[in-house]
Design a protein around this motif. Structure first.
Motif, PDB file in Angstrom:
ATOM      1  N   ASN A   1       0.807  -1.219   0.000  1.00  0.00           N
ATOM      2  CA  ASN A   1       0.000   0.000   0.000  1.00  0.00           C
ATOM      3  C   ASN A   1       0.839   1.267   0.000  1.00  0.00           C
ATOM      4  OD1 ASN A   1      -1.962  -1.919   0.293  1.00  0.00           O
ATOM      5  ND2 ASN A   1      -2.534  -1.353   2.383  1.00  0.00           N
ATOM      6  N   TYR A   2       2.154   1.108   0.147  1.00  0.00           N
ATOM      7  CA  TYR A   2       3.051   2.263   0.205  1.00  0.00           C
ATOM      8  C   TYR A   2       4.206   2.066  -0.780  1.00  0.00           C
ATOM      9  CZ  TYR A   2       0.557   3.535   4.468  1.00  0.00           C
ATOM     10  OH  TYR A   2      -0.415   3.881   5.374  1.00  0.00           O
ATOM     11  N   PRO A   3       3.934   2.139  -2.088  1.00  0.00           N
ATOM     12  CA  PRO A   3       5.033   1.978  -3.051  1.00  0.00           C
ATOM     13  C   PRO A   3       6.072   3.077  -2.879  1.00  0.00           C
ATOM     14  CG  PRO A   3       3.023   2.726  -4.147  1.00  0.00           C
ATOM     15  CD  PRO A   3       2.641   2.377  -2.746  1.00  0.00           C
ATOM     16  N   ARG A   4       7.326   2.709  -3.064  1.00  0.00           N
ATOM     17  CA  ARG A   4       8.450   3.627  -2.941  1.00  0.00           C
ATOM     18  C   ARG A   4       9.410   3.383  -4.098  1.00  0.00           C
ATOM     19  NH1 ARG A   4       5.377   5.602   0.121  1.00  0.00           N
ATOM     20  NH2 ARG A   4       5.728   6.295   2.280  1.00  0.00           N
ATOM     21  N   GLU A   5      10.413   4.234  -4.202  1.00  0.00           N
ATOM     22  CA  GLU A   5      11.379   4.098  -5.289  1.00  0.00           C
ATOM     23  C   GLU A   5      12.073   2.743  -5.248  1.00  0.00           C
ATOM     24  OE1 GLU A   5      15.212   6.478  -7.219  1.00  0.00           O
ATOM     25  OE2 GLU A   5      14.307   7.162  -5.344  1.00  0.00           O
ATOM     26  N   ASP A   6      12.311   2.214  -4.056  1.00  0.00           N
ATOM     27  CA  ASP A   6      13.014   0.941  -3.935  1.00  0.00           C
ATOM     28  C   ASP A   6      12.071  -0.242  -3.728  1.00  0.00           C
ATOM     29  OD1 ASP A   6      12.147   1.694  -1.456  1.00  0.00           O
ATOM     30  OD2 ASP A   6      13.984   1.157  -0.387  1.00  0.00           O
ATOM     31  N   ARG A   7      10.745  -0.001  -3.816  1.00  0.00           N
ATOM     32  CA  ARG A   7       9.800  -1.096  -3.573  1.00  0.00           C
ATOM     33  C   ARG A   7       8.496  -0.799  -4.304  1.00  0.00           C
ATOM     34  NH1 ARG A   7       6.285  -2.442   0.788  1.00  0.00           N
ATOM     35  NH2 ARG A   7       6.812  -0.458   1.765  1.00  0.00           N
ATOM     36  N   HIS A   8       8.423  -1.213  -5.560  1.00  0.00           N
ATOM     37  CA  HIS A   8       7.231  -0.957  -6.364  1.00  0.00           C
ATOM     38  C   HIS A   8       7.148  -1.993  -7.480  1.00  0.00           C
ATOM     39  CE1 HIS A   8      10.496   1.262  -8.407  1.00  0.00           C
ATOM     40  NE2 HIS A   8       9.876   0.890  -9.505  1.00  0.00           N
TER      41      HIS A   8
ATOM     42  N   ALA B   1      -0.801   4.247  -6.177  1.00  0.00           N
ATOM     43  CA  ALA B   1       0.170   5.088  -6.880  1.00  0.00           C
ATOM     44  C   ALA B   1       0.702   6.115  -5.886  1.00  0.00           C
ATOM     45  CB  ALA B   1      -0.470   5.792  -8.071  1.00  0.00           C
ATOM     46  N   ALA B   2       2.012   6.206  -5.776  1.00  0.00           N
ATOM     47  CA  ALA B   2       2.650   7.165  -4.871  1.00  0.00           C
ATOM     48  C   ALA B   2       3.524   8.103  -5.681  1.00  0.00           C
ATOM     49  CB  ALA B   2       3.483   6.441  -3.821  1.00  0.00           C
ATOM     50  N   LEU B   3       3.387   9.399  -5.439  1.00  0.00           N
ATOM     51  CA  LEU B   3       4.190  10.401  -6.127  1.00  0.00           C
ATOM     52  C   LEU B   3       5.096  11.096  -5.129  1.00  0.00           C
ATOM     53  CD1 LEU B   3       1.286  10.323  -7.855  1.00  0.00           C
ATOM     54  CD2 LEU B   3       2.593  11.966  -9.194  1.00  0.00           C
ATOM     55  N   THR B   4       6.321  11.344  -5.538  1.00  0.00           N
ATOM     56  CA  THR B   4       7.298  11.986  -4.676  1.00  0.00           C
ATOM     57  C   THR B   4       8.166  12.912  -5.508  1.00  0.00           C
ATOM     58  OG1 THR B   4       9.021  11.585  -3.019  1.00  0.00           O
ATOM     59  CG2 THR B   4       9.005  10.143  -4.950  1.00  0.00           C
ATOM     60  N   SER B   5       8.932  13.750  -4.831  1.00  0.00           N
ATOM     61  CA  SER B   5       9.805  14.695  -5.525  1.00  0.00           C
ATOM     62  C   SER B   5      10.920  15.114  -4.582  1.00  0.00           C
ATOM     63  CB  SER B   5       9.011  15.926  -5.989  1.00  0.00           C
ATOM     64  OG  SER B   5       9.864  16.891  -6.578  1.00  0.00           O
ATOM     65  N   GLY B   6      12.069  15.442  -5.160  1.00  0.00           N
ATOM     66  CA  GLY B   6      13.171  15.937  -4.355  1.00  0.00           C
ATOM     67  C   GLY B   6      12.988  17.364  -3.904  1.00  0.00           C
ATOM     68  N   GLU B   7      11.976  18.028  -4.434  1.00  0.00           N
ATOM     69  CA  GLU B   7      11.634  19.389  -4.041  1.00  0.00           C
ATOM     70  C   GLU B   7      10.116  19.488  -3.955  1.00  0.00           C
ATOM     71  OE1 GLU B   7      12.809  22.067  -7.128  1.00  0.00           O
ATOM     72  OE2 GLU B   7      12.164  20.701  -8.709  1.00  0.00           O
ATOM     73  N   ARG B   8       9.649  20.597  -3.460  1.00  0.00           N
ATOM     74  CA  ARG B   8       8.204  20.774  -3.378  1.00  0.00           C
ATOM     75  C   ARG B   8       7.606  20.715  -4.779  1.00  0.00           C
ATOM     76  NH1 ARG B   8       5.282  25.279   0.428  1.00  0.00           N
ATOM     77  NH2 ARG B   8       3.144  24.527   0.189  1.00  0.00           N
ATOM     78  N   ALA B   9       6.508  19.987  -4.926  1.00  0.00           N
ATOM     79  CA  ALA B   9       5.922  19.793  -6.249  1.00  0.00           C
ATOM     80  C   ALA B   9       4.404  19.715  -6.137  1.00  0.00           C
ATOM     81  CB  ALA B   9       6.461  18.517  -6.897  1.00  0.00           C
ATOM     82  N   ALA B  10       3.742  20.191  -7.172  1.00  0.00           N
ATOM     83  CA  ALA B  10       2.291  20.064  -7.313  1.00  0.00           C
ATOM     84  C   ALA B  10       2.013  19.459  -8.678  1.00  0.00           C
ATOM     85  CB  ALA B  10       1.604  21.420  -7.165  1.00  0.00           C
ATOM     86  N   PHE B  11       0.920  18.710  -8.799  1.00  0.00           N
ATOM     87  CA  PHE B  11       0.687  17.954 -10.028  1.00  0.00           C
ATOM     88  C   PHE B  11      -0.780  17.568 -10.129  1.00  0.00           C
ATOM     89  CE2 PHE B  11       2.667  15.585  -6.591  1.00  0.00           C
ATOM     90  CZ  PHE B  11       1.632  14.745  -6.212  1.00  0.00           C
ATOM     91  N   LYS B  12      -1.145  17.112 -11.315  1.00  0.00           N
ATOM     92  CA  LYS B  12      -2.448  16.499 -11.555  1.00  0.00           C
ATOM     93  C   LYS B  12      -2.223  15.043 -11.938  1.00  0.00           C
ATOM     94  CE  LYS B  12      -4.999  20.670 -12.892  1.00  0.00           C
ATOM     95  NZ  LYS B  12      -5.907  20.612 -11.715  1.00  0.00           N
ATOM     96  N   VAL B  13      -3.103  14.175 -11.467  1.00  0.00           N
ATOM     97  CA  VAL B  13      -2.996  12.735 -11.702  1.00  0.00           C
ATOM     98  C   VAL B  13      -4.299  12.244 -12.318  1.00  0.00           C
ATOM     99  CG1 VAL B  13      -2.622  10.473 -10.650  1.00  0.00           C
ATOM    100  CG2 VAL B  13      -1.471  12.480  -9.722  1.00  0.00           C
ATOM    101  N   ARG B  14      -4.168  11.388 -13.321  1.00  0.00           N
ATOM    102  CA  ARG B  14      -5.346  10.779 -13.940  1.00  0.00           C
ATOM    103  C   ARG B  14      -5.060   9.299 -14.156  1.00  0.00           C
ATOM    104  NH1 ARG B  14      -6.717   9.850 -19.404  1.00  0.00           N
ATOM    105  NH2 ARG B  14      -8.952   9.619 -19.760  1.00  0.00           N
TER     106      ARG B  14
END
Length: 400
Positions: free
Chosen positions: A165-172, A200-213
């Motif tokens: 339930n918590y996908p990550r860069e090293d576990r997806h 689906a998990a979204l992350t960023s190295g800096e503050r980020a805003a986005f739209k997901v579909r």
């Protein structure tokens, strides 16, 4: 639920955060008209940056250390969780229909097929979404796509099936770092797919805003004689295609199968098509080959198979499975029984082979050493040019 406001009208909502250790995310989407919103720690929305945010038309992310979040905690009664107030204001020129969502960062928002949602993360944080694909939805292979449009920053997206339930860069199961707008695409034919909740998990190295579909639908494609199919496949995933020869198709000549790597690399497996169009995992390859677009030799970017006439008569229906080897691969696939190869306008350069070593036993016959191509030109075109160039051993002649 959708709400509607008259031109210039405003509506106020209250949101009580479930915990104070994480950020609060507010998003606004409109299906008609235009609107903006503000978030405040006080019901009266005072013009004080320590109490009220500026106007936004998509996303507001309040971190626990932000001034407005800190003010909401101070204003809350002792022992109570803080509240935020959201005021949505329609434009003065027209009414609007909108949805406003407030949630704690990290809570997985439920998405439905075709639905778009807004999200945001602080540096190295994660914003999660989830959608449900039941076992009944996958009786036919499905293609699933998670599309991301960055508004600020450069988010990455990682997708996994429950119980992860918590996908990550090293576990997806599927994922990629995005350079601008991008998507993760996979199919239910993948061995990593499991019916149920998909996260689906979204992350960023800096503050980020986005739209997901997110969207999904039937992905099994029947190849038409001579027609080219352009496809996309992720690493470790599989795209199925069906080749079923019609009653009038010749059975006394080989069937030509060509697959060209446009980006990345893939394998092509040709198997018998089981009754009921079984899953890729239960199919046994009759023939298998690999294509790599990054190879310095152009012919290594092509899968060339000529299926023997005896095999065509005996089987008649084939399942073609394209398996991704790189993060994301684009390919062109076509099958020729009796029709000429159609040269599509958007794919002007075509790599082909005559008399490949697979899969006809013995020396290639005349039928394997000749190819017809068809290209449509508009009436106003003054002419067309055709360049023919040998990439490997052998000589060519044509065209007429």
């Amino acid at each position: 639920l959708e709400q509607t406001l008259a031109a210039g009208e405003a509506q106020v909502f209250e949101y009580r955060v479930p915990r104070t250790g994480g950020s609060a995310l507010f998003s606004l989407s409109t299906s008609e008209g235009a609107a903006n919103f503000r978030v405040s720690a006080a019901r009266g929305f005072p013009e004080d940056p320590e109490l009220t945010t500026g106007r936004a038309d998509d996303v507001v992310l309040l971190e626990p250390l932000s001034q407005v979040f800190h003010s909401a905690v101070k204003l809350a009664k002792q022992g109570a969780l803080p509240s935020f107030f959201v005021r949505v204001q329609a434009s003065a020129s027209a009414p609007c229909t909108f949805k406003v969502v407030a949630r704690a960062e990290g809570d997985a928002k439920v998405l439905y097929n075709g639905e778009e949602a807004s999200g945001a993360v602080e540096a190295h944080g994660y914003d999660r979404f989830r959608f449900f694909i039941g076992g009944g939805d996958t009786r036919q292979p499905l293609e699933v796509g998670v599309e991301v449009v960055p508004l600020t920053g450069q988010p990455s997206v990682y997708v996994a099936c429950s119980p992860n339930n918590y996908p990550r860069e090293d576990r997806h199961d599927w994922g990629r770092r995005l350079e601008g707008q991008g998507s993760v695409v996979f199919t239910s034919e993948s061995l990593r797919f499991r019916p149920g909740w998909v996260y689906a998990a979204l992350t960023s190295g800096e503050r980020a805003a986005f739209k997901v579909r997110v969207h999904w639908g039937n992905t099994t494609v029947s190849l038409q004689d001579g027609m080219e199919e352009i496809g996309h496949v992720m690493a470790g995933d599989t795209r199925p295609y069906i080749l079923a020869l019609g009653d009038n198709a010749p059975r006394d000549r080989p069937v030509v199968i060509r697959a060209e790597a446009l980006v990345g690399a893939f394998t092509l497996c040709v198997a018998d098509l089981p009754d009921g169009r079984g899953l890729a995992g239960s199919s046994v390859c009759r023939h298998r080959a690999l294509a790599n677009a990054s190879s310095p030799q152009a012919e290594l970017g092509l899968v060339a198979m000529d299926i023997a006439a005896e095999e065509v008569r005996r089987v008649g229906r084939f399942l073609l499975l394209v398996g991704g080897l790189h993060t994301a691969s684009d390919f062109a696939l076509r099958a020729l029984a009796s029709a000429p190869a159609l040269l599509a306008a958007e794919h002007g350069l075509v790599v082909d082979a005559l008399g490949p070593p697979c899969c006809v036993p013995g020396p290639p016959g005349a039928q394997l050493l000749r190819r017809r191509y068809l290209r449509y030109t508009p009436p106003e075109a003054r002419g067309a040019s055709l360049e023919l160039r040998a990439l490997g051993p052998g000589s060519l002649r044509g065209a007429r």
